[in-house]
Design a protein around this motif. Structure first.
Motif, PDB file in Angstrom:
ATOM      1  N   PHE A 119       0.831  -1.207   0.000  1.00 28.04           N
ATOM      2  CA  PHE A 119       0.000   0.000   0.000  1.00 28.04           C
ATOM      3  C   PHE A 119       0.866   1.258   0.000  1.00 28.04           C
ATOM      4  O   PHE A 119       0.678   2.174  -0.820  1.00 28.04           O
ATOM      5  N   MET A 120       1.851   1.309   0.889  1.00 26.85           N
ATOM      6  CA  MET A 120       2.707   2.481   1.005  1.00 26.85           C
ATOM      7  C   MET A 120       3.629   2.635  -0.209  1.00 26.85           C
ATOM      8  O   MET A 120       3.958   3.748  -0.624  1.00 26.85           O
ATOM      9  N   LEU A 121       4.048   1.518  -0.791  1.00 29.80           N
ATOM     10  CA  LEU A 121       4.928   1.572  -1.956  1.00 29.80           C
ATOM     11  C   LEU A 121       4.201   2.188  -3.151  1.00 29.80           C
ATOM     12  O   LEU A 121       4.751   3.063  -3.843  1.00 29.80           O
ATOM     13  N   ILE A 122       2.971   1.754  -3.406  1.00 27.73           N
ATOM     14  CA  ILE A 122       2.192   2.311  -4.520  1.00 27.73           C
ATOM     15  C   ILE A 122       1.875   3.782  -4.273  1.00 27.73           C
ATOM     16  O   ILE A 122       2.000   4.621  -5.178  1.00 27.73           O
ATOM     17  N   PHE A 123       1.507   4.110  -3.040  1.00 31.46           N
ATOM     18  CA  PHE A 123       1.188   5.501  -2.727  1.00 31.46           C
ATOM     19  C   PHE A 123       2.430   6.391  -2.855  1.00 31.46           C
ATOM     20  O   PHE A 123       2.348   7.512  -3.369  1.00 31.46           O
ATOM     21  N   SER A 124       3.574   5.883  -2.413  1.00 26.33           N
ATOM     22  CA  SER A 124       4.826   6.646  -2.542  1.00 26.33           C
ATOM     23  C   SER A 124       5.200   6.829  -4.006  1.00 26.33           C
ATOM     24  O   SER A 124       5.683   7.901  -4.402  1.00 26.33           O
TER      25      SER A 124
END
Length: 438
Positions: free
Chosen positions: A49-54
């Motif tokens: 989740f955080m990787l895609i958002f970043s």
């Protein structure tokens, strides 16, 4: 003059309070929904989740123009002289830049999303979803309408969208927990939390400001440059400066994900987000200073503007010390209590990235001063230097220390950027004034 100082200080406190409220609300609520998301998703899925958002934020930072800076730089005088037609022309210029940014984001995301999907072993449909998510995130930018509200002293109206973001995320997180939480579910909620406030703020701008935004009021490029000398150069320099600064902050989590894995990217992003709890407060103060400093510099006296900035720098220095103390003493217990023992490995990242935030806090008044003085090129060079330091230190430290090395790279970049801002302020603003006085 004393009355002017008092008035400026009061206006910064008033506008800063309107900015501080949503930033503080966002910071507090973000701790809640981040805690819920980490507990419900687990380290691996939270990392995805955080990787895609970043990834999406990195592209957004690189392609989006900081049109609110353009509006404050060129629009402040237009508001005071009630030049509505000229302000409409300036707004069209900013809207065109927003559209260009969205198109660039789509093209860059097309390439980057497939590379990310291949690296992480995701399907083609997930890569397409990443492209769509990134493009919509860029289109949800509120820079132009927010800038219009700020130069019209409508800080309350500009603050409401920023307050809606964490509230929507918190409600969406609660719904996901009650159903079936997934990384893509959280991404959908995060996107909705950006799009709804954007629609709200544009409706508010069109209803309250009543600018003549007709197609017939859109001048040619040559007309823009005649009406606003140096605006193209300022737009490019300010965009490059913010791009280097913001991209160097966001891209690190993506690089960690590529080289170490999604779970490590999640740890890094968690540490970064906790540091951003303090950075959001700094952003509120900085925006208030920029708006008031531009008003004083363009409509009153340069000496008053200089005195105003000096006082604000002293306040920001004290705030930086407080940030360091809070991160140092309360960081680890808060991490365990809020997110659980599974995420205690993120504490070194919280400590290092919190220190980087404190360094940024100490110099948050200098960038607005340089931008108001038309020195966007110098701000860009300072940000470029910070970006170069991030890259070099990551190459050096990440093979040894992994995500901790990446955090040290961001601390090094913050220190270099802060030092160069101090030098630039002395060279471009203090030194010319001293020479004139002599």
């Amino acid at each position: 003059m004393a009355e002017q100082k008092q008035g400026s200080g009061r206006r910064i406190l008033q506008s800063g309070a309107w900015l501080f409220l949503p930033k503080t609300t966002s910071a507090v609520l973000s701790l809640i929904y981040l805690a819920v998301s980490t507990q419900s998703l687990g380290a691996a899925e939270f990392g995805k989740f955080m990787l895609i958002f970043s990834f999406a934020q990195t592209i957004s930072s690189f392609t989006s123009f900081q049109t609110w800076q353009i509006l404050i730089r060129y629009g402040t005088t237009l508001v005071h002289t009630k030049s509505d037609r000229k302000l409409a022309e300036l707004t069209w210029f900013c809207l065109i830049l927003d559209i260009i940014g969205a198109l660039l984001a789509f093209l860059v995301a097309m390439v980057g999303a497939w590379a990310l999907a291949y690296n992480q072993g995701w399907s083609d449909s997930e890569a397409i979803a990443v492209v769509g998510f990134t493009t919509l995130l860029v289109l949800s930018a509120r820079s132009t309408p927010t800038g219009l509200l700020r130069i019209n002293d409508r800080f309350g109206d500009a603050a409401i969208p920023d307050m809606l973001v964490p509230i929507i995320r918190l409600i969406g997180t609660g719904i996901l927990v009650l159903t079936q939480p997934t990384a893509w579910g959280f991404l959908a909620v995060w996107l909705l939390s950006e799009m709804v406030p954007t629609i709200w703020v544009w409706v508010n701008v069109l209803r309250r400001l009543k600018l003549p935004l007709r197609l017939s009021s859109m001048p040619t490029l040559h007309g823009f440059q005649e009406s606003f000398p140096g605006i193209t150069k300022f737009a490019l320099w300010s965009n490059m400066g913010s791009s280097f600064k913001l991209t160097s902050q966001q891209v690190v989590a993506v690089v960690v994900g590529f080289s170490v894995g999604a779970a490590a990217a999640g740890f890094f992003r968690l540490g970064y987000q906790l540091g951003q709890v303090f950075a959001r407060v700094g952003d509120a103060i900085s925006m208030a200073i920029f708006t008031e400093y531009a008003r004083v510099a363009h409509t009153v006296d340069a000496k008053d503007a200089s005195n105003l900035l000096s006082r604000m720098i002293k306040v920001s220095g004290v705030a930086a010390v407080l940030v360091l103390a809070i991160v140092g003493f309360a960081g680890k217990p808060a991490l365990i209590w809020i997110f659980g023992a599974e995420f205690v490995a993120a504490y070194p990242l919280v400590l290092i990235l919190g220190t980087a935030t404190a360094v940024q806090f100490a110099t948050l008044g200098l960038e607005p001063a340089l931008l108001t003085a038309g020195k966007a090129g110098r701000v860009m060079l300072c940000s470029l230097a910070g970006a170069i330091v991030v890259v070099l230190m990551m190459i050096w430290l990440m093979p040894i220390y992994a995500e901790v090395g990446a955090a040290f790279a961001m601390l090094g970049a913050a220190a270099v950027n802060a030092a160069l801002l101090v030098i630039s302020y002395r060279q471009k603003i203090v030194a010319p004034k001293t020479a004139d006085a002599a």
